[in-house]
Every structure is written in structure tokens, then in C-alpha cells.
Design an enzyme around this catalytic site. Structure first.
Site, short mmCIF file in Angstrom:
data_model
loop_
_atom_site.label_atom_id
_atom_site.label_comp_id
_atom_site.label_asym_id
_atom_site.label_seq_id
_atom_site.Cartn_x
_atom_site.Cartn_y
_atom_site.Cartn_z
N LYS A 1 -31.48 1.71 -39.37
CA LYS A 1 -30.58 1.56 -40.53
C LYS A 1 -29.54 0.47 -40.21
O LYS A 1 -29.45 -0.01 -39.07
CB LYS A 1 -29.90 2.89 -40.82
CG LYS A 1 -29.03 3.39 -39.67
CD LYS A 1 -28.39 4.72 -39.98
CE LYS A 1 -27.42 5.07 -38.86
NZ LYS A 1 -26.48 6.10 -39.22
N TYR B 1 -0.43 -15.13 -33.31
CA TYR B 1 0.46 -14.47 -34.26
C TYR B 1 1.32 -13.41 -33.56
O TYR B 1 0.83 -12.66 -32.72
CB TYR B 1 -0.36 -13.78 -35.36
CG TYR B 1 -0.98 -14.75 -36.33
CD1 TYR B 1 -0.18 -15.49 -37.19
CD2 TYR B 1 -2.35 -14.90 -36.40
CE1 TYR B 1 -0.76 -16.38 -38.10
CE2 TYR B 1 -2.93 -15.78 -37.31
CZ TYR B 1 -2.12 -16.52 -38.15
OH TYR B 1 -2.68 -17.39 -39.04
C1 LIG Z 1 -29.36 10.85 -39.43
C2 LIG Z 1 -29.28 10.06 -38.18
N1 LIG Z 1 -30.16 10.28 -37.19
C3 LIG Z 1 -30.11 9.58 -36.04
C4 LIG Z 1 -29.16 8.62 -35.83
C5 LIG Z 1 -29.14 7.87 -34.52
O1 LIG Z 1 -27.99 8.18 -33.79
P1 LIG Z 1 -27.69 7.42 -32.43
O2 LIG Z 1 -27.51 5.99 -32.81
O3 LIG Z 1 -26.44 8.06 -31.94
O4 LIG Z 1 -28.85 7.62 -31.57
C6 LIG Z 1 -28.21 8.38 -36.83
C7 LIG Z 1 -27.15 7.40 -36.60
O5 LIG Z 1 -26.00 7.63 -36.78
C8 LIG Z 1 -28.28 9.10 -38.04
O6 LIG Z 1 -27.42 8.88 -39.03
#
Ligand SMILES: Cc1ncc(COP(=O)(O)O)c(C=O)c1O
Length: 390
Positions: free
Chosen positions: A46, A273
Site C-alpha cells: 500500500k 530560520y
Molecule cells: C492491515 C495491515 N496489515 C499489515 C500491515 C503491515 O504492517 P508492517 O508494515 O508493520 O509490517 C499494515 C501496515 O500498516 C496494515 O495496515
């Protein structure tokens, strides 16, 4: 008349996010060695593959043994499905407007969908009818995250609805852990207990659950008892272990720039700044044309190093003063040989002499900014061009 701003030509800006797909492949393979044969690995890609490029990350992870790909948005799932990768896809975050537009096509492509409310289930059923294809549904159970997901006592009702509708099939049950990055935290076991009893109730109502999954990277690394049918690591695949581990993981994204100029300043010279920093000695400063608009966190100002590659070798230099929108200043030291044009590594894998200094990590920047490496990686902005290494 409006005059369009020409897109920036990456040759005119030195900033690059160098993506190494082989690191993602090897990290996936390394995580896979922790799993029993019956456990599959879903690469979480994602947020544009945590900033690495979703398709690049997905291809690399599949090459490393991932047989599932997970994304929040259905539109991302569709892009993955269209790419024709050899993996099952799961998507889990949509609202009614998006769902009506995209879910029929998503389901039509065989993407599996998560539902975390009766309304989401109704949307999926409607989309499945439109696609004329049975939807494979993963029921998300809220065991303490308090985001999406049905509460444990709602699972029977959800199971019954799925059982009554020919366009819905229960494909899995899952939850997300709040605190797996702290193995001492009892919250994980409390969540597992709730998950297990909810799964029992669901199975009584709807029959055997084909897949159970709850382990993110941290739980994959520390809790083999939670691997179940499928694990869902994300951050570990990109080379940032969320817990101390012996599993070899290396960064897949390296953020680089180049020195725009160097200049000698006397002791007592103020920088940036708010005059956040004043030199404590005469020194040589370097100007790097990368700033918070490129994804550096302003909160990390004056708290992190970079690595400078000079003709005479690599050297760490502290970033000094406030991080600006387009630029930062680094203290090269009075005897620095650095010159304008020299490469600067903000974080990642600089390669180079294994006995020499290494580049800072995304974790270093996260610590300096009071955030997490996930945010550091996904903050590298759209104006930084990605270069995929081959
Ligand atoms: C539903 C879900 N599963 C798995 C993961 C993977 O988590 P991580 O990146 O901590 O392994 C995420 C990421 O936040 C997630 O939203």
C-alpha cells in the site's frame, strides 16, 4: 490565460530516491525463511509500496516468494490486478462512493476484499452482483485497533449474511495488531484471545474459515505462533525491522542529493530560520538542495547526519540549523575536502567502502523527527524522481 508550469526535468534537480528491487526480493525471501510451509506471505505494498513504487515493490516481493499482495485502496488493487502478477490480492479500505465506482471491476478481476462493517458487506454484495462474480470476503475483526472491523460479537451476524448470499463467500478472517512492535506488551495476547474466540463463533455460523491472518512485520519476526495461514509484513520488506532481529534486512530506498555549494564561515555564524544554530568554531558549511518539500521532516532539524561522498572518501556530516522547504545546511568540518557537486546520502544504502562510515537510516531520521520510518519512507515527495536500480 493560465500558463502551465512545465513539469520539472529530473536532470535539473539532483535529488533521487534510488530504489533497489533486489533488496525487497531478498528481504521477502529472508522473511519467508521464518514461515512454516503452510503459511503464505502477503507483501503489503500500500501507499505506493511504502514510497518505493507499488508495482516495483510488488514484482520484487513476488520474486522473493510473496504469493499475496495487500493494499488499502481498491484502485491500487486494480492496478496490481491489471499488471498480471502471479499473486492473490487483498484490498481493505473503501467508502460507499469509491466502492460503487471501483468495486465491481475489482471483484471482476478476482481481487479479494475485506469488509469491516455490515454496510461494507452490503456494498460488496451489490458490486459482486454487478460484476456477476462471487466476491471472496475477508472479515476484518476489530480486536482493539478501533479502526475498521466489526466488533467480535457482530461476527455471527456477518457470517449469517454471507451464508445467505450466493454472491458472497467467506475467504478469511483477520485482525490488525496495535502493539506487536513491543513484544512485552500484553495487548497482543489480549487481541489474539478476542480474535480466536471471534473466529470460533464465525466458524460455528459460517463453517471453516479458509484463512486466518493477523501478523504484521513485528509479529512475523517475533511471534511464530501468530503466523497462522498468512502473514502480512510491510516495513520489514523495505529493510526497516520494527524490532531487533537477526534476519538480514537491508534498505531498499536510498535518498540522495548533491552539494550545491560549500563555504567557509567564522565562529559565531548563525544558520537558518530562527538562528537555530550558531557555529561554535570556524567551519566549512555545505548547502544541499533538498528540504521538507522533498520529504525531509522539519522536526528533525539539527538532529540528524548525512553522508557526503568526496573524492577523498565518505564522511558523515551533521545537518545544522532549521530544515528549509528546499534546502538544508550541513557542517562539513573545517578541514573538509568536499566540493560542490559531491553526492550526499540522506538515508539508505550508500554502498561504498564497507569499512567506512555508512549512510544514516530511515530509522535515524524517524528518531530525529519523533516519528516512525514508515512516515519517513512514505514522505519522500512526488518532486523527487525515483530511479529503479537494475
Ligand atoms: C492491515 C495491515 N496489515 C499489515 C500491515 C503491515 O504492517 P508492517 O508494515 O508493520 O509490517 C499494515 C501496515 O500498516 C496494515 O495496515
Amino acid at each position: 490565460m493560465t500558463i502551465p508550469i512545465p513539469a520539472e526535468d529530473p536532470r535539473h534537480v539532483p535529488n533521487r530516491a534510488l530504489i533497489d528491487p533486489s533488496a525487497i526480493t531478498e528481504n521477502t525471501r529472508a522473511m519467508g525463511t521464518l514461515l512454516e510451509e503452510q503459511t503464505a506471505l502477503m507483501a503489503v505494498v500500500k501507499a505506493d509500496g511504502y514510497g518505493h513504487g507499488m508495482l516495483t515493490a510488488a514484482r520484487a516481493a513476488v520474486e522473493g516468494g510473496a504469493t499475496w499482495l495487500g493494499v488499502a485502496h481498491p484502485a491500487s488493487a486494480l492496478a496490481l490486478a491489471r499488471a498480471g502478477l502471479d499473486a492473490q490480492i487483498l484490498t481493505w479500505l473503501f467508502e460507499p462512493h469509491t466502492a460503487r465506482i471501483v468495486l465491481p471491476e475489482v471483484i471482476g478481476h478476482g481481487v479479494e476484499v475485506s469488509v469491516g462493517s455490515p454496510q461494507m458487506l452490503a456494498l460488496v454484495a451489490e458490486a459482486a452482483r454487478e460484476a456477476d462474480r462471487r466476491a471472496r470476503v475477508h472479515l476484518k475483526i476489530d480486536t482493539g485497533m478501533g479502526r475498521g472491523g466489526v466488533l467480535p460479537w457482530q461476527v455471527r451476524e456477518m457470517g449469517a449474511t454471507m451464508g445467505e448470499d450466493d454472491f458472497l463467500r467467506l475467504a478469511g478472517a483477520w485482525t490488525h495488531l496495535t502493539s506487536a512492535d513491543d513484544p512485552e506488551d500484553p495487548a497482543t495476547d489480549q487481541q489474539v484471545e478476542l480474535f480466536d474466540s471471534a473466529c470460533e463463533a464465525l466458524a460455528e455460523e459460517a463453517g471453516p474459515i479458509p484463512l486466518q491472518h493477523l501478523a504484521n512485520s513485528a509479529a512475523t519476526l517475533t511471534r511464530p505462533d501468530l503466523h497462522r495461514d498468512l502473514v502480512r509484513p510491510g516495513i520489514a520488506l523495505y529493510g526497516c525491522p520494527p524490532v531487533p532481529t537477526d534476519v538480514p534486512l537491508r534498505p531498499a530506498l536510498t535518498l540522495t542529493s548533491r552539494l550545491a555549494m560549500v563555504k567557509d564561515v567564522p565562529e559565531g555564524h548563525s544558520i537558518g530560520y530562527g538562528r537555530m544554530r550558531t557555529t561554535s568554531r570556524a567551519t566549512r558549511l555545505g548547502l544541499v538542495p533538498i528540504g521538507y518539500a522533498d520529504g525531509l521532516h522539519r522536526a528533525a532539524s539539527d538532529r540528524c547526519d548525512v553522508l557526503v561522498r568526496t573524492e577523498h572518501g565518505d564522511r558523515r556530516a551533521p545537518q545544522v540549523g532549521r530544515i528549509s522547504m528546499d534546502q538544508i545546511v550541513i557542517d562539513l568540518g573545517p578541514d573538509s575536502e568536499a566540493r560542490a557537486g559531491d553526492e550526499v546520502f540522506l538515508f539508505g544504502d550508500a554502498g561504498g567502502d564497507p569499512n567506512g562510515p555508512s549512510a544514516p537510516t530511515a530509522e535515524d531520521w524517524a528518531r530525529a523527527a519523533g516519528t516512525i520510518p514508515y512516515e519517513v519512507l512514505t514522505s519522500v515527495s512526488g518532486r523527487v524522481s525515483r530511479k529503479v536500480l537494475s
